[in-house]
Design a protein around this motif. Structure first.
Motif, PDB file in Angstrom:
ATOM      1  N   PHE A 316       4.677  -2.120   4.490  1.00 26.28           N
ATOM      2  CA  PHE A 316       4.254  -1.016   3.619  1.00 26.28           C
ATOM      3  C   PHE A 316       5.471  -0.221   3.148  1.00 26.28           C
ATOM      4  O   PHE A 316       5.602   0.100   1.967  1.00 26.28           O
ATOM      5  N   SER A 334      -3.176  -2.530  -3.047  1.00 27.57           N
ATOM      6  CA  SER A 334      -2.481  -1.458  -2.322  1.00 27.57           C
ATOM      7  C   SER A 334      -3.478  -0.441  -1.760  1.00 27.57           C
ATOM      8  O   SER A 334      -3.265   0.118  -0.681  1.00 27.57           O
ATOM      9  N   SER A 338      -3.618   0.389   2.232  1.00 20.74           N
ATOM     10  CA  SER A 338      -3.405   1.717   2.816  1.00 20.74           C
ATOM     11  C   SER A 338      -4.677   2.195   3.521  1.00 20.74           C
ATOM     12  O   SER A 338      -4.613   2.877   4.546  1.00 20.74           O
ATOM     13  N   TYR A 342      -4.984   3.246   7.344  1.00 22.00           N
ATOM     14  CA  TYR A 342      -5.575   4.519   7.774  1.00 22.00           C
ATOM     15  C   TYR A 342      -6.605   4.280   8.880  1.00 22.00           C
ATOM     16  O   TYR A 342      -6.627   4.969   9.891  1.00 22.00           O
ATOM     17  N   TYR A 350      -1.640   7.567   4.735  1.00 19.65           N
ATOM     18  CA  TYR A 350      -2.267   6.360   4.183  1.00 19.65           C
ATOM     19  C   TYR A 350      -3.512   6.715   3.365  1.00 19.65           C
ATOM     20  O   TYR A 350      -3.792   6.111   2.338  1.00 19.65           O
TER      21      TYR A 350
END
Ligand SMILES: [Zn+2]
Length: 587
Positions: A316, A334, A338, A342, A350
């Motif tokens: 990341f 993406s 993310s 999270y 995130y």
């Protein structure tokens, strides 16, 4: 002749003179009523189809009791792919085995039940086991490729054994096979299939992916793929790691060994690792895969889970160093990446990144005109975005974000985006054919073939066969099915749930060829494609999801004749279909 023989002779004469001997003893059936050849969950929307207009009522018959459990009338439906008659039998929800009968026509038998997709899910998971590369106990020609491979940049050996072959090949494209990790992990989190087996498969696949990660966080492209020319590494090897002598060179292989030149080191046949970074969507998909695997392995192996999470976070960080503006498909990938980070870490950064990406995506969504809701390809590229593998990742991510962050201030915006995409774009076009099949995408400018018009755009269900490469649409259908099911949940819209079901139905026989496109599941499959440049070739592997039916220039469906475009086993098609069966099973 004894008296016993005389008696037998008389019996035979009698049999020959019986009236039924004059009749034709065989009966042909017209299996022309299309259904999902596996079946349906009890609460699912259920539709059958026959070609043309049909007046006679159809009956749903319980196979064990021969009882007619529902008698219904067909509704004619004219649209793309011609005129069909649709029968709705959603009211049948009692678990059991059934078939549909209409005058001289019938369907294949199918099941209704709460675990109806379990055997197919188990079979797809076992497909990955058969495609294992390396010293596995299950790979169809194990052990293989123990000598993978040699780095293209410095000529040194690096162990990247493990993972799975992609398609009907021996290549290990990271960009394609990483979807296998995501599909397996999503099936696991849906709580379907043999959980221990899925964990084991994830670990086998990940042995390869973790070794393909560089110290700075990015993941390399592939091994076994086309290093300098087509199929130059798509071969079996001697499993012995070559000595590090001499320069990489192109040589002619021994006669009869392979029809292609091989890129080798000295006299050894080790395959080459393409060391340059994989494209950005693949990097994000790697992060999604590692973040999910970390979560899944946490209870059984904390240390390994930590290693996976580190891999995800390192990648990341590397992706964020890219100052290239993200293309629409990369934004969707993406957001998923993310979001999964999270879910695993609960770190706000995130969540904030996913929300920020959704803001950018909003500026690329068409919200005016006769047809709206789809995304444009880029900030200054107004071609509608379409991608056979990841066209639906943005919708999936938006729905998951609404669920994960219900109190976020942008939830109303995300819901509006989901509504626009699922209802105004996907549903509007899927209603144009009797199968409710989701199209591949929209086109600006010239008619791409088929003459199908929607607003100011053209649309096609299938990729254009004139392209450099095209494939069948199973990944597009299954990924849209996943997105539609999630959108149905977010918006409380049962029609979208029915649409999601129909995408799986098409894959398992509910199509004009009455053809299941999962090997070992259902009937009338497209002809096998075994590969072409190595020996032995890829066998039929039960549980393989084929690329799927394709289309001709006029955008009418074609089943091919063992063509790779339709009959190969590309990993995204396998993975998304597994994921869709998983979420339909748990809903
Ligand atoms: Zn192998």
């Amino acid at each position: 002749m004894g008296s016993r023989d005389k008696l037998l002779g008389m019996v035979c004469l009698c049999l020959l003179s019986l009236p039924f001997q004059a009749q034709r003893l065989s009966r042909d059936y017209n299996v022309d009523v299309l259904v999902n050849q596996v079946g349906y969950m009890p609460g699912a929307d259920k539709v059958c189809l026959v070609k043309g207009e049909c007046d006679a009522p159809f009956k749903v018959i319980d196979i064990q009791t021969q009882e007619v459990v529902l008698s219904g009338n067909w509704a004619p439906y004219s649209g793309d792919f011609g005129t069909w008659s649709r029968g709705d039998f959603s009211a049948v929800s009692r678990p059991g085995h059934y078939y549909i009968l209409c005058d001289t026509l019938r369907s294949y038998p199918f099941e209704i039940g709460p675990a109806v997709y379990r055997p197919a899910i188990d079979l797809v998971v076992s497909y990955f086991s058969r495609q294992r590369c390396g010293p596995s106990a299950t790979g169809y020609l194990s052990p293989c490729h123990l000598d993978d491979g040699i780095r293209m940049d410095n000529g040194k050996h690096q162990d990247v054994s493990g993972g799975w072959h992609d398609a009907s090949d021996l290549r290990k494209w990271v960009g394609a096979t990483i979807y296998g990790m995501i599909g397996l992990a999503k099936a696991y989190e849906a709580g379907v299939g043999d959980q221990a087996k899925i964990r084991d498969e994830l670990r086998w696949g990940n042995r390869y992916f973790l070794h393909m990660q560089e110290p700075d966080g990015h993941i390399m492209s592939y091994i076994g793929g086309d290093v300098q020319k087509h199929s130059d590494s798509n071969r079996w090897t001697d499993n012995i790691v070559g000595e590090e002598t001499g320069e990489l060179q192109m040589v002619k292989p021994n006669a009869g060994r392979s029809p292609h030149d091989m890129l080798i080191r000295g006299t050894k046949d080790d395959r080459i690792i393409r060391t340059d970074p994989l494209e950005l969507t693949g990097q994000f998909n790697f992060i999604t895969a590692e973040a999910m695997t970390a979560r899944i392995m946490k209870r059984s192996d904390r240390k390994y889970a930590g290693q996976c999470l580190q891999a995800a976070e390192d990648c990341f960080s590397w992706c964020l160093k890219n100052d290239v503006p993200f293309e629409t498909g990369e934004i969707g990938a993406s957001m998923l990446a993310s979001l999964e980070l999270y879910k695993t870490t609960k770190r706000p950064l995130y969540r904030d990144f996913a929300a920020m990406q959704a803001k950018i995506l909003r500026t690329r969504q068409a919200d005016t005109g006769a047809l709206k809701g789809f995304f444009f390809t880029g900030q200054s590229n107004t071609e509608p975005y379409k991608n056979i593998w990841n066209g639906c990742q943005a919708l999936i991510a938006l729905c998951d974000m609404v669920k994960a962050f219900p109190k976020h201030q942008d939830v109303p915006t995300w819901k509006a985006m989901i509504d626009l995409y699922a209802r105004q774009y996907v549903e509007t076009l899927a209603e144009k054919n009797a199968f409710d099949m989701v199209p591949f995408g929209l086109y600006l400018g010239e008619d791409p073939g088929g003459g199908r018009r929607a607003g100011e755009y053209w649309y096609r269900y299938f990729m254009q066969p004139e392209l450099d490469w095209w494939v069948g649409v199973n990944a597009n259908l299954a990924s849209n099915g996943i997105g539609l099911l999630k959108a149905a949940d977010v918006l409380g819209d049962q029609n979208l749930k029915a649409l999601a079901q129909r995408q799986l139905d098409w894959i398992i026989g509910f199509n004009p060829f009455n053809s299941s496109t999962i090997a070992g599941v259902g009937y009338s499959h497209p002809k096998h494609f075994p590969g072409s440049s190595f020996s032995p070739l890829t066998p039929v592997i039960p549980g393989a999801v084929l690329n799927g039916l394709g289309g001709n220039h006029e955008d009418e469906p074609v089943i091919g004749n063992g063509d790779w475009q339709i009959s190969e086993y590309w990993t995204p098609m396998v993975a998304y279909t597994l994921w869709l069966m998983g979420v339909l099973s748990s809903g």
